[in-house]
Design an enzyme around this catalytic site. Structure first.
Site, PDB file in Angstrom:
ATOM      1  N   LYS A   1       0.910 -15.750  -4.687  1.00 19.40           N
ATOM      2  CA  LYS A   1       0.968 -16.040  -3.257  1.00 19.40           C
ATOM      3  C   LYS A   1       0.413 -17.437  -2.991  1.00 19.40           C
ATOM      4  O   LYS A   1      -0.590 -17.836  -3.574  1.00 19.40           O
ATOM      5  CB  LYS A   1       0.226 -14.997  -2.426  1.00 19.40           C
ATOM      6  CG  LYS A   1      -1.268 -14.872  -2.658  1.00 19.40           C
ATOM      7  CD  LYS A   1      -1.860 -13.825  -1.715  1.00 19.40           C
ATOM      8  CE  LYS A   1      -3.341 -13.591  -1.990  1.00 19.40           C
ATOM      9  NZ  LYS A   1      -3.903 -12.558  -1.104  1.00 19.40           N
TER      10      LYS A   1
ATOM     11  N   LYS B   1       5.722  -7.844  -2.285  1.00 17.28           N
ATOM     12  CA  LYS B   1       4.568  -7.695  -1.394  1.00 17.28           C
ATOM     13  C   LYS B   1       4.975  -8.193  -0.013  1.00 17.28           C
ATOM     14  O   LYS B   1       5.132  -9.396   0.211  1.00 17.28           O
ATOM     15  CB  LYS B   1       3.392  -8.503  -1.941  1.00 17.28           C
ATOM     16  CG  LYS B   1       2.058  -8.261  -1.235  1.00 17.28           C
ATOM     17  CD  LYS B   1       1.439  -6.947  -1.677  1.00 17.28           C
ATOM     18  CE  LYS B   1       0.031  -6.777  -1.131  1.00 17.28           C
ATOM     19  NZ  LYS B   1      -0.933  -7.699  -1.732  1.00 17.28           N
TER      20      LYS B   1
ATOM     21  N   GLU C   1      -7.478  -2.974  -4.849  1.00 16.02           N
ATOM     22  CA  GLU C   1      -6.871  -4.197  -4.318  1.00 16.02           C
ATOM     23  C   GLU C   1      -7.885  -4.962  -3.458  1.00 16.02           C
ATOM     24  O   GLU C   1      -8.644  -4.365  -2.702  1.00 16.02           O
ATOM     25  CB  GLU C   1      -5.669  -3.869  -3.425  1.00 16.02           C
ATOM     26  CG  GLU C   1      -4.622  -2.978  -4.051  1.00 16.02           C
ATOM     27  CD  GLU C   1      -3.528  -2.644  -3.044  1.00 16.02           C
ATOM     28  OE1 GLU C   1      -3.479  -3.248  -1.961  1.00 16.02           O
ATOM     29  OE2 GLU C   1      -2.730  -1.749  -3.339  1.00 16.02           O
ATOM     30  N   SER C   2      -7.856  -6.284  -3.560  1.00 16.10           N
ATOM     31  CA  SER C   2      -8.609  -7.212  -2.695  1.00 16.10           C
ATOM     32  C   SER C   2     -10.095  -7.281  -3.036  1.00 16.10           C
ATOM     33  O   SER C   2     -10.718  -6.281  -3.385  1.00 16.10           O
ATOM     34  CB  SER C   2      -8.468  -6.860  -1.209  1.00 16.10           C
ATOM     35  OG  SER C   2      -7.122  -6.934  -0.800  1.00 16.10           O
TER      36      SER C   2
ATOM     37  N   GLU D   1      -1.031 -11.215  -8.751  1.00 14.09           N
ATOM     38  CA  GLU D   1      -0.310 -11.590  -7.539  1.00 14.09           C
ATOM     39  C   GLU D   1       0.029 -13.076  -7.461  1.00 14.09           C
ATOM     40  O   GLU D   1      -0.788 -13.935  -7.824  1.00 14.09           O
ATOM     41  CB  GLU D   1      -1.138 -11.197  -6.311  1.00 14.09           C
ATOM     42  CG  GLU D   1      -0.363 -11.300  -5.005  1.00 14.09           C
ATOM     43  CD  GLU D   1      -0.870 -10.310  -3.992  1.00 14.09           C
ATOM     44  OE1 GLU D   1      -0.368  -9.172  -3.990  1.00 14.09           O
ATOM     45  OE2 GLU D   1      -1.772 -10.667  -3.219  1.00 14.09           O
TER      46      GLU D   1
ATOM     47  N   GLU E   1      -0.301   1.863   0.037  1.00 15.32           N
ATOM     48  CA  GLU E   1      -1.622   1.258   0.211  1.00 15.32           C
ATOM     49  C   GLU E   1      -2.393   1.951   1.323  1.00 15.32           C
ATOM     50  O   GLU E   1      -1.878   2.148   2.419  1.00 15.32           O
ATOM     51  CB  GLU E   1      -1.453  -0.226   0.537  1.00 15.32           C
ATOM     52  CG  GLU E   1      -2.752  -0.968   0.776  1.00 15.32           C
ATOM     53  CD  GLU E   1      -2.510  -2.421   1.084  1.00 15.32           C
ATOM     54  OE1 GLU E   1      -2.067  -3.163   0.180  1.00 15.32           O
ATOM     55  OE2 GLU E   1      -2.737  -2.831   2.242  1.00 15.32           O
TER      56      GLU E   1
ATOM     57  N   ASN F   1      -6.937  -0.696  -0.586  1.00 15.39           N
ATOM     58  CA  ASN F   1      -7.215  -2.065  -0.160  1.00 15.39           C
ATOM     59  C   ASN F   1      -8.664  -2.155   0.319  1.00 15.39           C
ATOM     60  O   ASN F   1      -9.041  -1.525   1.296  1.00 15.39           O
ATOM     61  CB  ASN F   1      -6.252  -2.484   0.954  1.00 15.39           C
ATOM     62  CG  ASN F   1      -6.251  -3.980   1.180  1.00 15.39           C
ATOM     63  OD1 ASN F   1      -7.180  -4.686   0.779  1.00 15.39           O
ATOM     64  ND2 ASN F   1      -5.206  -4.486   1.816  1.00 15.39           N
TER      65      ASN F   1
END
Length: 260
Positions: free
Chosen positions: A54, A114, A214-215, A52, A163, A184
């Site tokens: 960001k 995203k 994710e995360s 990712e 998601e 997530n």
């Protein structure tokens, strides 16, 4: 009102303004960039990493002061990423559509836009800016909305990553055609993060779907814990954004060989 509620309120206002400035009829007539195979790229690697790009997040603030999306994208490609994810939300993540354009133009990786997609307009907008995949967040959308947005993405030959965070959202997501199910680990309403969220939902995932964790994936121990639970695809951002060389951090975390 939760942070997610505020984000969605702002997003709907942004979409309304965008429609006035550049109507969907004009957007649909644009020449779109050639599509890249997002699903194929993920299936070709094990483990497969969506890396990712960001600059910031609402919960963690600024993640990377010196922010060059093109350089980061090239670094990810060299580090072994299968795909990349680029934040385009301006107000809450300090992202931009230009970040996606710059990143995609600098490498050959398929790109996920995203953002918080709540309107068909954004699907055409995503394709126009070069996205090969869009994100649908089950916590933000009804089953009917997700189905409509997926149909438009399919028409535009884009992949869809849906998601989810809990079993109810997973059950809704499994009515869609897409094989890509992201779990997530961060609750978007409370921002609590638990890797166990992925492991708990993994046992309910049909074999024909590709689960993407994710995360909260910050260390080799986190990766090993998820891989031991059968996870083979990951979306990781924060751990790479805080590193001097994001691609090198990616290769180290997943034991990939760095391509010169």
């Amino acid at each position: 009102m939760t942070l997610l509620d505020r984000i969605l309120e702002v997003k709907r206002a942004e979409v309304a303004a965008a429609k006035r400035a550049f109507p969907q009829s004009r957007l649909e007539n644009q020449v779109f960039p050639e599509i890249r195979d997002f699903i194929g790229a993920l299936r070709a690697k094990n483990p497969a990493v969506i890396a990712e790009i960001k600059r910031a997040s609402p919960s963690k603030g600024l993640l990377r002061a010196h922010f060059d999306p093109a350089a980061i994208a090239r670094s990810y490609e060299q580090g072994g990423a299968a795909c990349m994810s680029v934040l385009t939300d301006v107000q809450f993540f300090q992202g931009s559509p230009e970040h996606l354009r710059a990143a995609r133009g600098a490498c050959r990786l398929p790109a996920l836009r995203k953002d918080f997609v709540v309107d068909p307009y954004q699907v055409f907008e995503s394709r126009a800016m070069g996205a090969d995949c869009i994100l649908l967040i089950a916590a933000c959308l009804s089953a009917a909305q997700m189905s409509e947005l997926e149909s438009i993405a399919e028409m535009l030959r884009m992949a869809v990553l849906v998601e989810v965070h809990d079993r109810a959202e997973l059950d809704l997501a499994l009515h869609l055609k897409t094989p890509l199910i992201g779990v997530n680990n961060r609750n978007l309403k409370t921002f609590e993060t638990r890797l166990e969220t992925t492991l708990e939902l993994a046992v309910h995932m049909p074999k024909d779907r590709l689960l993407i964790a994710e995360s909260g994936i910050l260390s080799r121990a986190d990766v090993d814990k998820l891989r031991n639970g059968g996870v083979r695809a990951f979306l990781v951002g924060e751990a790479f954004m805080r590193a001097p060389d994001p691609g090198e951090a990616l290769a180290k975390l997943f034991d990939f060989h760095v391509t010169p």
